[in-house]
Design a protein around this motif. Structure first.
Motif, PDB file in Angstrom:
ATOM      1  N   GLY A  30       0.900  -1.148  -0.036  1.00 38.77           N
ATOM      2  CA  GLY A  30      -0.012   0.199   0.163  1.00 38.77           C
ATOM      3  C   GLY A  30       0.908   1.360  -0.054  1.00 38.77           C
ATOM      4  N   LYS A  31       2.183   1.165   0.304  1.00 40.95           N
ATOM      5  CA  LYS A  31       3.091   2.491   0.447  1.00 40.95           C
ATOM      6  C   LYS A  31       3.782   2.632  -1.073  1.00 40.95           C
ATOM      7  CE  LYS A  31       3.832   1.252   5.137  1.00 40.95           C
ATOM      8  NZ  LYS A  31       5.173   0.565   5.933  1.00 40.95           N
ATOM      9  N   TYR A  32       3.493   1.635  -2.087  1.00 37.89           N
ATOM     10  CA  TYR A  32       4.007   1.808  -3.173  1.00 37.89           C
ATOM     11  C   TYR A  32       2.955   2.226  -4.369  1.00 37.89           C
ATOM     12  CZ  TYR A  32       8.048  -0.264  -0.995  1.00 37.89           C
ATOM     13  OH  TYR A  32       9.163  -0.315   0.127  1.00 37.89           O
ATOM     14  N   HIS A  33       3.572   2.562  -5.379  1.00 33.71           N
ATOM     15  CA  HIS A  33       2.631   2.974  -6.539  1.00 33.71           C
ATOM     16  C   HIS A  33       2.386   2.051  -7.690  1.00 33.71           C
ATOM     17  CE1 HIS A  33       2.674   7.138  -4.732  1.00 33.71           C
ATOM     18  NE2 HIS A  33       3.951   7.050  -4.730  1.00 33.71           N
ATOM     19  N   ASN A  34       2.885   0.731  -7.253  1.00 32.05           N
ATOM     20  CA  ASN A  34       2.657  -0.041  -8.229  1.00 32.05           C
ATOM     21  C   ASN A  34       0.940  -0.506  -8.584  1.00 32.05           C
ATOM     22  OD1 ASN A  34       5.375  -0.782  -6.927  1.00 32.05           O
ATOM     23  ND2 ASN A  34       5.534  -1.573  -8.908  1.00 32.05           N
ATOM     24  N   ASN A  35       0.684  -1.180  -9.795  1.00 28.10           N
ATOM     25  CA  ASN A  35      -0.708  -1.792  -9.961  1.00 28.10           C
ATOM     26  C   ASN A  35      -0.331  -3.177  -9.266  1.00 28.10           C
ATOM     27  OD1 ASN A  35      -2.827  -2.675 -10.884  1.00 28.10           O
ATOM     28  ND2 ASN A  35      -2.247  -3.077 -12.938  1.00 28.10           N
ATOM     29  N   VAL A  36      -1.123  -3.379  -8.258  1.00 28.14           N
ATOM     30  CA  VAL A  36      -1.179  -4.440  -7.203  1.00 28.14           C
ATOM     31  C   VAL A  36      -2.371  -5.351  -7.602  1.00 28.14           C
ATOM     32  CG1 VAL A  36      -1.078  -5.508  -5.074  1.00 28.14           C
ATOM     33  CG2 VAL A  36       0.258  -3.463  -5.574  1.00 28.14           C
ATOM     34  N   ILE A  37      -2.398  -6.665  -7.846  1.00 30.98           N
ATOM     35  CA  ILE A  37      -3.321  -7.495  -7.913  1.00 30.98           C
ATOM     36  C   ILE A  37      -3.274  -8.576  -7.202  1.00 30.98           C
ATOM     37  CG2 ILE A  37      -4.452  -9.036  -9.527  1.00 30.98           C
ATOM     38  CD1 ILE A  37      -3.395  -7.836 -11.964  1.00 30.98           C
ATOM     39  N   THR A  38      -4.158  -8.395  -6.027  1.00 31.91           N
ATOM     40  CA  THR A  38      -4.127  -9.547  -4.951  1.00 31.91           C
ATOM     41  C   THR A  38      -5.169 -10.753  -5.344  1.00 31.91           C
ATOM     42  OG1 THR A  38      -6.104  -8.208  -3.641  1.00 31.91           O
ATOM     43  CG2 THR A  38      -3.883  -7.678  -3.125  1.00 31.91           C
ATOM     44  N   CYS A  39      -4.632 -11.676  -4.738  1.00 28.72           N
ATOM     45  CA  CYS A  39      -5.308 -13.185  -5.113  1.00 28.72           C
ATOM     46  C   CYS A  39      -5.402 -13.751  -3.513  1.00 28.72           C
ATOM     47  CB  CYS A  39      -4.254 -14.025  -5.978  1.00 28.72           C
ATOM     48  SG  CYS A  39      -3.976 -13.308  -7.514  1.00 28.72           S
ATOM     49  N   GLY A  40      -6.392 -14.160  -3.257  1.00 26.30           N
ATOM     50  CA  GLY A  40      -6.710 -14.680  -2.034  1.00 26.30           C
ATOM     51  C   GLY A  40      -8.137 -15.030  -1.666  1.00 26.30           C
ATOM     52  N   LEU A  41      -8.528 -15.605  -0.558  1.00 28.76           N
ATOM     53  CA  LEU A  41      -9.871 -16.035  -0.246  1.00 28.76           C
ATOM     54  C   LEU A  41     -10.502 -14.771   0.429  1.00 28.76           C
ATOM     55  CD1 LEU A  41      -9.280 -19.620   0.818  1.00 28.76           C
ATOM     56  CD2 LEU A  41      -9.967 -18.844  -1.398  1.00 28.76           C
ATOM     57  N   SER A  42      -9.901 -13.845   0.665  1.00 29.45           N
ATOM     58  CA  SER A  42     -10.422 -12.723   1.368  1.00 29.45           C
ATOM     59  C   SER A  42     -11.558 -11.728   0.290  1.00 29.45           C
ATOM     60  CB  SER A  42      -9.374 -11.733   1.836  1.00 29.45           C
ATOM     61  OG  SER A  42     -10.244 -10.292   2.012  1.00 29.45           O
ATOM     62  N   GLY A  43     -12.703 -11.526   0.792  1.00 27.58           N
ATOM     63  CA  GLY A  43     -13.418 -10.738  -0.027  1.00 27.58           C
ATOM     64  C   GLY A  43     -13.147  -9.736  -0.621  1.00 27.58           C
ATOM     65  N   ILE A  44     -12.182  -9.150  -0.062  1.00 28.20           N
ATOM     66  CA  ILE A  44     -11.568  -7.732  -0.890  1.00 28.20           C
ATOM     67  C   ILE A  44     -10.251  -8.048  -1.880  1.00 28.20           C
ATOM     68  CG2 ILE A  44     -12.010  -6.450   1.304  1.00 28.20           C
ATOM     69  CD1 ILE A  44      -8.924  -6.422   2.010  1.00 28.20           C
ATOM     70  N   CYS A  45     -10.087  -9.205  -2.184  1.00 23.80           N
ATOM     71  CA  CYS A  45      -8.949  -9.538  -3.022  1.00 23.80           C
ATOM     72  C   CYS A  45      -9.438  -9.103  -4.487  1.00 23.80           C
ATOM     73  CB  CYS A  45      -8.447 -10.956  -2.930  1.00 23.80           C
ATOM     74  SG  CYS A  45      -7.384 -11.303  -1.449  1.00 23.80           S
ATOM     75  N   THR A  46      -8.603  -8.850  -5.328  1.00 27.76           N
ATOM     76  CA  THR A  46      -8.993  -8.662  -7.004  1.00 27.76           C
ATOM     77  C   THR A  46      -9.291  -9.970  -7.600  1.00 27.76           C
ATOM     78  OG1 THR A  46      -7.227  -7.161  -6.801  1.00 27.76           O
ATOM     79  CG2 THR A  46      -8.236  -8.001  -8.792  1.00 27.76           C
ATOM     80  N   ILE A  47      -8.643 -10.996  -7.265  1.00 26.73           N
ATOM     81  CA  ILE A  47      -8.960 -12.289  -7.701  1.00 26.73           C
ATOM     82  C   ILE A  47      -9.230 -13.296  -6.266  1.00 26.73           C
ATOM     83  CG2 ILE A  47      -8.262 -14.287  -8.822  1.00 26.73           C
ATOM     84  CD1 ILE A  47      -6.823 -12.580 -10.914  1.00 26.73           C
ATOM     85  N   THR A  48     -10.588 -13.830  -6.378  1.00 26.84           N
ATOM     86  CA  THR A  48     -10.865 -14.963  -5.313  1.00 26.84           C
ATOM     87  C   THR A  48     -11.499 -16.023  -6.120  1.00 26.84           C
ATOM     88  OG1 THR A  48     -11.526 -15.205  -3.144  1.00 26.84           O
ATOM     89  CG2 THR A  48     -12.959 -13.797  -4.939  1.00 26.84           C
ATOM     90  N   LEU A  49     -11.777 -17.182  -5.048  1.00 30.76           N
ATOM     91  CA  LEU A  49     -12.623 -18.141  -5.514  1.00 30.76           C
ATOM     92  C   LEU A  49     -14.167 -18.195  -4.901  1.00 30.76           C
ATOM     93  CD1 LEU A  49     -10.079 -20.789  -4.936  1.00 30.76           C
ATOM     94  CD2 LEU A  49     -10.511 -19.854  -7.228  1.00 30.76           C
ATOM     95  N   SER A  50     -14.985 -18.458  -6.130  1.00 28.02           N
ATOM     96  CA  SER A  50     -16.434 -18.467  -5.553  1.00 28.02           C
ATOM     97  C   SER A  50     -16.749 -19.971  -5.328  1.00 28.02           C
ATOM     98  CB  SER A  50     -17.417 -17.799  -6.485  1.00 28.02           C
ATOM     99  OG  SER A  50     -17.199 -18.444  -7.673  1.00 28.02           O
ATOM    100  N   SER A  51     -16.125 -20.921  -5.836  1.00 27.55           N
ATOM    101  CA  SER A  51     -16.296 -22.189  -5.658  1.00 27.55           C
ATOM    102  C   SER A  51     -15.021 -23.195  -5.868  1.00 27.55           C
ATOM    103  CB  SER A  51     -17.422 -22.597  -6.700  1.00 27.55           C
ATOM    104  OG  SER A  51     -17.734 -23.986  -6.753  1.00 27.55           O
ATOM    105  N   ILE A  52     -14.993 -24.058  -5.099  1.00 22.56           N
ATOM    106  CA  ILE A  52     -13.987 -25.215  -4.956  1.00 22.56           C
ATOM    107  C   ILE A  52     -14.528 -26.548  -5.280  1.00 22.56           C
ATOM    108  CG2 ILE A  52     -11.874 -26.114  -4.078  1.00 22.56           C
ATOM    109  CD1 ILE A  52     -11.559 -23.528  -2.559  1.00 22.56           C
ATOM    110  N   MET A  53     -14.341 -27.365  -6.344  1.00 22.97           N
ATOM    111  CA  MET A  53     -14.666 -28.550  -6.642  1.00 22.97           C
ATOM    112  C   MET A  53     -13.351 -29.459  -6.775  1.00 22.97           C
ATOM    113  SD  MET A  53     -17.911 -27.804  -9.010  1.00 22.97           S
ATOM    114  CE  MET A  53     -17.570 -26.179  -9.524  1.00 22.97           C
ATOM    115  N   ASP A  54     -13.651 -30.599  -7.037  1.00 21.74           N
ATOM    116  CA  ASP A  54     -12.618 -31.499  -7.228  1.00 21.74           C
ATOM    117  C   ASP A  54     -11.429 -31.229  -8.235  1.00 21.74           C
ATOM    118  OD1 ASP A  54     -13.268 -33.201  -5.266  1.00 21.74           O
ATOM    119  OD2 ASP A  54     -14.108 -34.539  -6.545  1.00 21.74           O
ATOM    120  N   GLU A  55     -12.037 -31.019  -9.624  1.00 24.01           N
ATOM    121  CA  GLU A  55     -10.990 -30.560 -10.671  1.00 24.01           C
ATOM    122  C   GLU A  55     -11.402 -29.366 -11.315  1.00 24.01           C
ATOM    123  OE1 GLU A  55     -10.079 -33.808 -13.310  1.00 24.01           O
ATOM    124  OE2 GLU A  55      -9.727 -35.042 -11.777  1.00 24.01           O
TER     125      GLU A  55
END
Length: 131
Positions: free
Chosen positions: A49-74
């Motif tokens: 947050g202290k830098y000026h880069n374009n940051v794409i966050t990935c994780g299970l948090s609802g605030i991440c840019t990319i998250t998962l809405s479903s996890i199945m076997d494959e």
């Protein structure tokens, strides 16, 4: 997942994938670099947050840019929650997309998916496979 990268003498890179909080490394990345970060690592997110880069966050948090809405076997359903601009300047709009995956963990799949999108791959063309 084993990823390797090399920062050149002039510290120029287009995309950087970060799992851990390493401020000395971040400090040496150009402002124009896109950072794909582990959004579940609170310390890393706060540092970025202290830098000026374009940051794409990935994780299970609802605030991440990319998250998962479903996890199945494959299959995972990847949720892109905000616009993502790739290295060519094209925009990927928010959407949910089923992604076939075999041996990758959900976290590694999100990071690889983000990397592919930022590199300009079409979201509906991705099949992620582990080694």
């Amino acid at each position: 997942m084993n990823l390797s990268a090399e920062i050149t003498e002039d510290n120029v890179c287009d995309i950087c994938v970060m799992e851990e909080n390493d401020a000395s490394f971040i400090h040496n990345i150009a402002d124009s670099s896109i950072i794909i970060a582990n959004g579940d690592n609170h310390d890393l997110v706060m540092t970025l947050g202290k830098y000026h880069n374009n940051v794409i966050t990935c994780g299970l948090s609802g605030i991440c840019t990319i998250t998962l809405s479903s996890i199945m076997d494959e299959e995972l359903v990847v949720c892109i929650q905000r616009n993502i601009t790739d290295v060519c300047g094209n925009c990927v709009m928010p959407q949910e997309i089923p992604v076939k995956t075999s041996a990758l963990t959900p976290h590694d799949a999100m990071l690889m998916y983000a990397l592919a999108l930022v590199c300009g791959e079409k979201p509906d063309k991705l099949i992620l496979e582990g080694r």
